[in-house]
Design a protein around this motif. Structure first.
Motif, short mmCIF file in Angstrom:
data_model
loop_
_atom_site.label_atom_id
_atom_site.label_comp_id
_atom_site.label_asym_id
_atom_site.label_seq_id
_atom_site.Cartn_x
_atom_site.Cartn_y
_atom_site.Cartn_z
N GLU A 84 -10.98 4.19 -10.28
CA GLU A 84 -11.53 4.20 -11.65
C GLU A 84 -10.82 5.12 -12.64
O GLU A 84 -10.60 4.70 -13.77
N PRO A 85 -10.42 6.32 -12.29
CA PRO A 85 -9.78 7.14 -13.33
C PRO A 85 -8.49 6.52 -13.87
O PRO A 85 -8.19 6.63 -15.05
N SER A 86 -7.72 5.84 -13.00
CA SER A 86 -6.43 5.29 -13.46
C SER A 86 -6.51 3.81 -13.80
O SER A 86 -5.90 3.36 -14.76
N LEU A 87 -7.26 3.03 -13.02
CA LEU A 87 -7.31 1.58 -13.22
C LEU A 87 -8.05 1.22 -14.50
O LEU A 87 -9.24 1.49 -14.64
N LEU A 142 -3.29 3.30 -3.99
CA LEU A 142 -2.43 3.08 -5.16
C LEU A 142 -3.02 3.79 -6.36
O LEU A 142 -3.51 3.19 -7.32
N THR A 143 -2.95 5.11 -6.35
CA THR A 143 -3.65 5.93 -7.35
C THR A 143 -3.00 5.91 -8.73
O THR A 143 -3.57 6.43 -9.68
N SER A 144 -1.81 5.31 -8.85
CA SER A 144 -1.17 5.20 -10.16
C SER A 144 -1.47 3.87 -10.84
O SER A 144 -1.06 3.64 -11.98
N LEU A 145 -2.21 3.00 -10.14
CA LEU A 145 -2.44 1.64 -10.63
C LEU A 145 -3.26 1.65 -11.92
O LEU A 145 -4.34 2.23 -11.99
N MET A 160 0.81 -1.22 0.00
CA MET A 160 0.00 0.00 0.00
C MET A 160 0.84 1.27 0.00
O MET A 160 0.33 2.36 -0.27
N SER A 161 2.13 1.16 0.29
CA SER A 161 3.00 2.35 0.32
C SER A 161 3.66 2.63 -1.02
O SER A 161 4.36 3.63 -1.17
N LEU A 162 3.43 1.76 -2.01
CA LEU A 162 4.10 1.89 -3.32
C LEU A 162 3.30 2.85 -4.21
O LEU A 162 2.53 2.44 -5.07
#
Length: 582
Positions: free
Chosen positions: A543-546, A519-522, A494-496
């Motif tokens: 949703e915006p990134s995944l 993980l908002t970059s996922l 979760m820290s990545l």
């Protein structure tokens, strides 16, 4: 209404959705002029967010110009037939949603909204988009689905930041080469349900594209340049007129879903058997057989073949489990084909010679039991591929490869974590140690490779300590932990914050922590083949990134099959809608 307006003057946000409004209240247009008794005018803020969705509003007045600080305007699901020219005076507007109305024309003035980032005009009566939209150079998301648009203005080449484009359900006959070539930031393109007869050659310029949906068109061929779409994970080409597939499609190493149903395919190319698909839909084509090489696609979990005149396969195989069909196809592979290998020493020498210029050395599948000295004698080597051998340990001499950035050791017999060698490889950004009999990684084992961006430990059941220190890898972008007997998601993942791909398939996970929302970059999350029965609603916040969420092979009871079958976007929307109102 007075209470809402007073609150809006304090917060800068006004939500008047679902109020059966026929008109926008006059007070909205002059929010600051209506400062009432008991309010301090100097504390009032200009309206920045205005939500008028799901009403019966027929007109937006030119008085809209009185709200110059608006950054969000949502008038979706109303009865608007046009937009005022004053929309062009909202110079700070970033999000404009006018979807689900009866608008026939978008005014040219929209080109003056230079700060516009997201524009949704889907489900209207629009026949063309204004050329001036090309002046909105900050635009990253454009939705214009379910209209009557016959062509896209060439001026959109100026929208070089475009990341998502949805033009489903229009009258488009072509996507121009110039337009597609200019959208190099595109991650999602949906042009399904149009009248497209082909795909532009420039599609190969879209190296960031993750999802491509062109189903229900009239496309007769896929250009070889498709191999340039190196990030593509989902490709939907059902209901078209394809008769052949290019061999180059086999280069799409990240492709997980390939939908080719209801075309005119007579064969599936051997080159495409190199794909690592999880879903392949070939139903309703003209296939009479399948290449034996398809049996090598061991990642495949769902292969749909109904509606093909298959003559070389028993019907029980075609309708039975995918795994059984793949086993049968593998059994048909000739032993001669698998045994064709030139002299080992000759290949190693030739590869080493080539590496002097390419700085890359590949000795994959050579039957090596030790790392040959050619590896550390090859000068400033940056990539070494030693996968599919029988190597048991890494020699100390490998520590001298200080410029090494990529080290691939997949499918060997390495038992001990090579901590001494890794400590010397300070430039290493990619390490693949999947499918080795690796013993437990030392608690400080990951600290030696702190610059790592890609790590694959899949298939190493005993390799992970109880609390693996993934926080030692702050730059990690891709983490593969398939088949590692995980019972829960390691908390340090979760820290990545830079993580883009997380693969946790074929484990024993029973639940997913809501902390994954951090993980908002996922962009890709693989949870397939676990024991997960429910997902936290917070997952919908990604949703915006995944772009890709793989869930097949789980006993999910909380999400209906009809939603799961619609794919990632539908599942994330369902989860997001389950969140309690903030």
């Amino acid at each position: 209404m007075d209470r809402l307006l007073k609150a809006a003057r304090a917060s800068g946000s006004l939500n008047l959705s679902n109020r059966s409004l026929r008109d926008v209240p006059v007070e909205v247009y002059r929010s600051l002029d209506a400062v009432g008794e008991g309010e301090n005018w100097w504390e009032a803020v200009e309206l920045q967010k205005l939500i008028l969705a799901h009403n019966n509003i027929e007109v937006l007045k030119e008085d809209l110009r009185n709200l110059p600080s608006l950054t969000v305007l949502n008038v979706s699901h109303n009865k608007l037939t046009d937009l005022p020219a004053a929309i062009g005076q909202l110079s700070m507007l970033k999000l404009l949603d006018v979807s689900h109305n009866s608008i026939a024309v978008i005014p040219e003035e929209i080109g003056s909204v230079a700060s516009l980032v997201k524009f949704d005009c889907s489900s209207n009566q629009i026949k063309e988009l204004p050329c001036s939209l090309g002046r909105c150079s900050a635009l990253s998301e454009l939705k214009a689905s379910n209209n009557f648009i016959a062509s896209l203005p060439e001026d959109l080449t100026n929208c070089s930041k475009l990341a998502k484009l949805d033009v489903e359900g229009n009258k488009l006959t072509a996507l121009s080469d110039n337009l597609v070539a200019s959208w190099t930031m595109l991650t999602e393109l949906n042009a399904s349900k149009n009248l497209l007869s082909g795909m532009p050659e420039s599609i190969g310029c879209l190296s960031r594209l993750i999802r491509l949906d062109l189903h229900q068109n009239r496309i007769s061929s896929i250009p070889p340049s498709i191999n340039g779409c190196s990030s593509l994970a989902e490709f939907y080409m059902g209901n078209n007129a394809l008769s052949v597939l290019p061999e180059e499609i086999g280069a799409l190493s990240r492709l997980g879903t390939l939908d080719l149903h209801s075309n005119q395919l007579k064969e599936f190319p051997v080159g495409a058997c190199k794909l690592c698909l999880s879903v392949l839909d070939l139903s309703n084509n003209s296939l009479t057989g399948l290449p034996a090489e398809l049996g090598k696609m061991t990642t495949l979990r769902k292969l749909l073949l109904a509606g093909n005149p298959l003559r070389t396969l028993r019907s029980s195989l075609v309708s039975g489990p995918t795994a059984a069909l793949l086993r049968y196809l593998r059994s048909r592979l000739s032993e001669a084909e698998e045994a064709k290998t030139p002299a080992k020493e000759e290949i190693v020498t030739k590869a080493a010679r080539l590496s002097l210029t390419s700085k890359e050395l590949s000795l994959e599948g050579m039957g090596l039991s030790v790392v040959p000295p050619e590896v550390w004698e090859s000068g400033e080597i940056i990539k070494v591929n030693l996968s599919r051998n029988s190597i048991q340990e890494l020699p100390d001499e490998l520590s001298s490869c200080l410029s090494l950035q990529t080290l691939i050791l997949s499918r060997n017999n390495i038992k001990d974590w090579p901590v001494a060698v890794l400590k010397s490889l300070s430039n290493l950004i990619c390490l693949k140690l999947d499918n080795n009999p690796l013993r437990q990684i030392p608690s400080d084992g990951l600290q030696a490779i702190s610059m790592l961006q890609i790590l694959d430990l899949s298939g190493n059941a005993a390799s992970l300590p109880e609390n693996p220190s993934f926080s030692s890898l702050p730059h990690l972008k891709e983490l593969y932990l398939r088949r590692t007997q995980l019972r829960e998601v390691p908390s340090e993942i979760m820290s990545l914050s830079q993580l883009q791909i997380l693969a946790l398939s074929q484990n024993s996970l029973q639940s997913i922590p809501e902390g994954l929302k951090s993980l908002t970059s996922l962009t890709e999350l693989d949870l397939s083949d676990n024991n997960i029965s429910a997902l936290p609603p917070e997952l919908g916040l990604l949703e915006p990134s995944l772009q890709v969420l793989r869930l097949d092979g789980n006993p999910l009871r909380s999400i209906r099959r009809t939603i799961l079958d619609k794919g990632t976007k539908a599942v994330l929307k369902y989860l997001r809608d389950k969140l309690p109102d903030q």
